[in-house]
Design a protein around this motif. Structure first.
Motif, PDB file in Angstrom:
ATOM      1  N   ILE A  21       8.234  -5.915  -4.713  1.00 36.64           N
ATOM      2  CA  ILE A  21       8.822  -4.960  -5.653  1.00 36.64           C
ATOM      3  C   ILE A  21       9.333  -5.661  -6.901  1.00 36.64           C
ATOM      4  N   LYS A  22       9.759  -6.918  -6.766  1.00 31.04           N
ATOM      5  CA  LYS A  22      10.264  -7.686  -7.905  1.00 31.04           C
ATOM      6  C   LYS A  22       9.183  -8.044  -8.922  1.00 31.04           C
ATOM      7  N   LEU A  23       7.916  -7.982  -8.519  1.00 31.29           N
ATOM      8  CA  LEU A  23       6.835  -8.413  -9.405  1.00 31.29           C
ATOM      9  C   LEU A  23       6.831  -7.610 -10.698  1.00 31.29           C
ATOM     10  N   ASP A  24       6.611  -8.310 -11.795  1.00 33.44           N
ATOM     11  CA  ASP A  24       6.576  -7.674 -13.110  1.00 33.44           C
ATOM     12  C   ASP A  24       5.509  -6.581 -13.158  1.00 33.44           C
ATOM     13  N   ARG A  25       5.891  -5.375 -13.534  1.00 31.78           N
ATOM     14  CA  ARG A  25       5.027  -4.204 -13.671  1.00 31.78           C
ATOM     15  C   ARG A  25       4.484  -3.694 -12.339  1.00 31.78           C
ATOM     16  N   PHE A  26       4.988  -4.212 -11.230  1.00 33.07           N
ATOM     17  CA  PHE A  26       4.602  -3.704  -9.907  1.00 33.07           C
ATOM     18  C   PHE A  26       5.661  -2.725  -9.409  1.00 33.07           C
ATOM     19  N   ASN A  27       6.866  -3.235  -9.219  1.00 34.96           N
ATOM     20  CA  ASN A  27       8.048  -2.403  -8.980  1.00 34.96           C
ATOM     21  C   ASN A  27       7.888  -1.449  -7.791  1.00 34.96           C
ATOM     22  N   PHE A  28       8.724  -0.425  -7.739  1.00 32.08           N
ATOM     23  CA  PHE A  28       8.669   0.561  -6.664  1.00 32.08           C
ATOM     24  C   PHE A  28       7.376   1.360  -6.712  1.00 32.08           C
ATOM     25  N   GLU A  29       6.860   1.588  -7.910  1.00 33.54           N
ATOM     26  CA  GLU A  29       5.659   2.399  -8.036  1.00 33.54           C
ATOM     27  C   GLU A  29       4.483   1.758  -7.314  1.00 33.54           C
ATOM     28  N   GLY A  30       4.315   0.447  -7.453  1.00 35.75           N
ATOM     29  CA  GLY A  30       3.254  -0.250  -6.748  1.00 35.75           C
ATOM     30  C   GLY A  30       3.433  -0.187  -5.247  1.00 35.75           C
ATOM     31  N   GLN A  31       4.665  -0.369  -4.789  1.00 36.93           N
ATOM     32  CA  GLN A  31       4.926  -0.339  -3.349  1.00 36.93           C
ATOM     33  C   GLN A  31       4.678   1.051  -2.768  1.00 36.93           C
ATOM     34  N   LYS A  32       5.014   2.081  -3.526  1.00 37.86           N
ATOM     35  CA  LYS A  32       4.771   3.454  -3.092  1.00 37.86           C
ATOM     36  C   LYS A  32       3.274   3.718  -2.937  1.00 37.86           C
ATOM     37  N   LYS A  33       2.463   3.162  -3.827  1.00 35.04           N
ATOM     38  CA  LYS A  33       1.010   3.346  -3.741  1.00 35.04           C
ATOM     39  C   LYS A  33       0.464   2.705  -2.469  1.00 35.04           C
ATOM     40  N   ILE A  34       0.957   1.516  -2.124  1.00 32.48           N
ATOM     41  CA  ILE A  34       0.525   0.863  -0.883  1.00 32.48           C
ATOM     42  C   ILE A  34       0.909   1.719   0.320  1.00 32.48           C
ATOM     43  N   LYS A  35       2.142   2.197   0.309  1.00 33.35           N
ATOM     44  CA  LYS A  35       2.665   2.991   1.426  1.00 33.35           C
ATOM     45  C   LYS A  35       1.876   4.282   1.626  1.00 33.35           C
ATOM     46  N   SER A  36       1.372   4.864   0.552  1.00 38.51           N
ATOM     47  CA  SER A  36       0.676   6.146   0.647  1.00 38.51           C
ATOM     48  C   SER A  36      -0.833   5.985   0.844  1.00 38.51           C
ATOM     49  N   SER A  37      -1.321   4.755   1.024  1.00 36.62           N
ATOM     50  CA  SER A  37      -2.760   4.491   1.101  1.00 36.62           C
ATOM     51  C   SER A  37      -3.249   4.349   2.535  1.00 36.62           C
ATOM     52  N   LYS A  38      -4.576   4.549   2.691  1.00 37.07           N
ATOM     53  CA  LYS A  38      -5.260   4.378   3.970  1.00 37.07           C
ATOM     54  C   LYS A  38      -6.380   3.360   3.782  1.00 37.07           C
ATOM     55  N   VAL A  39      -6.434   2.376   4.660  1.00 37.35           N
ATOM     56  CA  VAL A  39      -7.455   1.328   4.588  1.00 37.35           C
ATOM     57  C   VAL A  39      -8.119   1.193   5.949  1.00 37.35           C
ATOM     58  N   ALA A  40      -9.439   1.057   5.951  1.00 39.23           N
ATOM     59  CA  ALA A  40     -10.171   0.757   7.183  1.00 39.23           C
ATOM     60  C   ALA A  40     -10.703  -0.663   7.114  1.00 39.23           C
ATOM     61  N   ILE A  41     -10.554  -1.389   8.210  1.00 39.00           N
ATOM     62  CA  ILE A  41     -11.116  -2.735   8.334  1.00 39.00           C
ATOM     63  C   ILE A  41     -12.205  -2.693   9.395  1.00 39.00           C
ATOM     64  N   ILE A  42     -13.400  -3.089   9.007  1.00 40.19           N
ATOM     65  CA  ILE A  42     -14.537  -3.058   9.921  1.00 40.19           C
ATOM     66  C   ILE A  42     -14.842  -4.476  10.363  1.00 40.19           C
ATOM     67  N   GLY A  43     -14.554  -4.758  11.624  1.00 40.25           N
ATOM     68  CA  GLY A  43     -14.706  -6.101  12.187  1.00 40.25           C
ATOM     69  C   GLY A  43     -13.360  -6.765  12.359  1.00 40.25           C
ATOM     70  N   LEU A  44     -12.976  -7.047  13.600  1.00 45.05           N
ATOM     71  CA  LEU A  44     -11.686  -7.670  13.873  1.00 45.05           C
ATOM     72  C   LEU A  44     -11.859  -9.084  14.397  1.00 45.05           C
ATOM     73  N   GLY A  45     -12.745  -9.834  13.723  1.00 47.86           N
ATOM     74  CA  GLY A  45     -12.905 -11.253  14.003  1.00 47.86           C
ATOM     75  C   GLY A  45     -11.973 -12.054  13.121  1.00 47.86           C
ATOM     76  N   GLY A  46     -12.448 -13.223  12.675  1.00 47.33           N
ATOM     77  CA  GLY A  46     -11.601 -14.107  11.883  1.00 47.33           C
ATOM     78  C   GLY A  46     -11.180 -13.497  10.561  1.00 47.33           C
ATOM     79  N   LEU A  47     -12.130 -12.938   9.831  1.00 45.95           N
ATOM     80  CA  LEU A  47     -11.813 -12.309   8.551  1.00 45.95           C
ATOM     81  C   LEU A  47     -10.924 -11.084   8.743  1.00 45.95           C
ATOM     82  N   GLY A  48     -11.328 -10.222   9.668  1.00 44.25           N
ATOM     83  CA  GLY A  48     -10.599  -8.978   9.870  1.00 44.25           C
ATOM     84  C   GLY A  48      -9.179  -9.181  10.340  1.00 44.25           C
ATOM     85  N   CYS A  49      -8.962 -10.151  11.217  1.00 40.39           N
ATOM     86  CA  CYS A  49      -7.605 -10.420  11.699  1.00 40.39           C
ATOM     87  C   CYS A  49      -6.694 -10.847  10.545  1.00 40.39           C
ATOM     88  N   THR A  50      -7.189 -11.741   9.701  1.00 36.48           N
ATOM     89  CA  THR A  50      -6.376 -12.221   8.583  1.00 36.48           C
ATOM     90  C   THR A  50      -6.134 -11.119   7.562  1.00 36.48           C
TER      91      THR A  50
END
Length: 253
Positions: A21-50
Motif C-alpha cells: 500500500i505504501k508504494l507510490d501511486r499504488f496505495n489502497f486503490e491498487g490493493q483493492k483491485k487485487i482483493k477484488s480479482s480472480k486468478v486461475a493457476i494451471i499447473g501446480l508444479g514448480g512454477l505454479g507453487c511459486t
C-alpha cells in the motif's frame, strides 16, 4: 478511509499489505483491485507453487488451482507448497492447504482434473487473469485459445534445465499470442525427469509470473508484452526477444 474498508475488511488486513500500500501511486486503490480479482493457476508444479504463493500472499481475493497430478518425492525439491506428508496426494489439495495458511482471507477453489474444454470453459470465463504453469505445448495452446475466446490476459512461464521463459499476452489488436511464438518451444522437452532442472529456476520464473499478474490486475507498471524474456541461470543473464504478431495465426488474427 471507509471505502477502503469495504474491500479490505479490517486493520489486520491493512497491516498485512501495508508495504504494498505504501508504494507510490499504488496505495489502497491498487490493493483493492487485487482483493477484488480472480486468478486461475494451471499447473501446480514448480512454477505454479511459486506463483500461487506470492499472488495469494499479496492479497488476492480468489484463486482457482487446476491440476490433476499427485505429489511425488522427486517434486519436493522445487515444488514448495508440497511436503513429505503430501506424497501421493493430489497437488491441488496439497497446495490449497498451504495457501490457506499463508493467507486466510483468500477464497481458494480447486479443480482436480485435466484441462478439457467442457469442464474449464466457465472457469476461464470468470477469471481476471490466467497464469499458465503447465508443462506441455498442447496444454499451453489450449489455454491460449480459451483465453482468446474471452480476452482474458494470460501470463506464460516455462522452465527447464538452467533456463526460464516469460511473456504476457493481453489480446490487444497488434500484440501476439502464445500461438504466435509456440514455434520457439517445439524443440523443448518440458519433462524435468528427462532434462533435469535446477530448483531455484522455477522460483525465479514463478515469482516473475506472479508479479506480471499483479501488474495486470492493478494496471501498475509496464506490461511485458510482445516480447519473450529468456533467463539463463547458468550465466545469470536476462535476454529479450521481440515477438511480432503472426499474420497467419489461427488464434489471434
Amino acid at each position: 478511509m471507509r471505502n477502503e474498508f469495504k474491500i479490505i475488511k479490517n486493520k489486520e488486513e491493512i497491516l498485512r499489505y501495508i508495504e504494498q500500500i505504501k508504494l507510490d501511486r499504488f496505495n489502497f486503490e491498487g490493493q483493492k483491485k487485487i482483493k477484488s480479482s480472480k486468478v486461475a493457476i494451471i499447473g501446480l508444479g514448480g512454477l505454479g507453487c511459486t506463483a500461487a504463493l506470492y499472488i495469494v500472499a499479496s492479497g488476492l481475493g480468489e484463486i482457482t488451482l487446476i491440476d490433476y497430478d499427485t505429489v511425488m518425492l522427486s517434486n519436493l525439491s522445487r515444488q514448495i507448497l508440497h511436503h513429505d506428508i503430501d506424497i501421493n496426494r493430489s497437488k491441488v489439495y496439497s497446495a490449497a492447504e498451504d495457501l490457506s495458511k499463508i493467507n486466510p482471507h483468500c477464497i481458494i477453489n480447486v479443480v482436480n482434473d485435466k484441462l478439457e474444454k467442457d469442464n474449464i470453459l466457465e472457469i476461464i470465463r470468470r477469471q481476471t487473469v490466467i497464469i499458465d504453469c503447465s508443462d506441455n505445448i498442447t496444454t499451453r495452446e489450449q489455454i491460449n485459445y480459451l483465453c482468446s475466446v474471452f480476452k482474458i490476459p494470460l501470463v506464460f512461464g516455462a522452465a527447464i534445465r538452467m533456463e526460464g521463459y516469460l511473456s504476457t499476452f493481453n489480446w490487444l489488436p497488434d500484440n501476439p499470442c502464445f500461438r504466435c511464438i509456440s514455434r520457439f518451444f517445439n524443440h523443448i522437452d518440458y519433462n524435468c525427469i528427462g532434462q533435469g532442472i535446477m530448483s531455484p529456476i522455477v522460483g525465479v520464473i514463478g515469482a516473475m509470473q506472479s508479479l506480471e499478474a499483479l501488474k495486470l490486475l492493478t494496471n501498475y507498471g509496464n506490461q511485458f508484452t510482445s516480447s519473450l524474456l529468456i533467463y539463463d541461470g547458468f550465466n545469470l543473464e536476462f535476454n529479450q526477444i521481440k515477438i511480432n504478431k503472426d499474420n497467419n495465426c489461427t488464434v489471434c488474427n
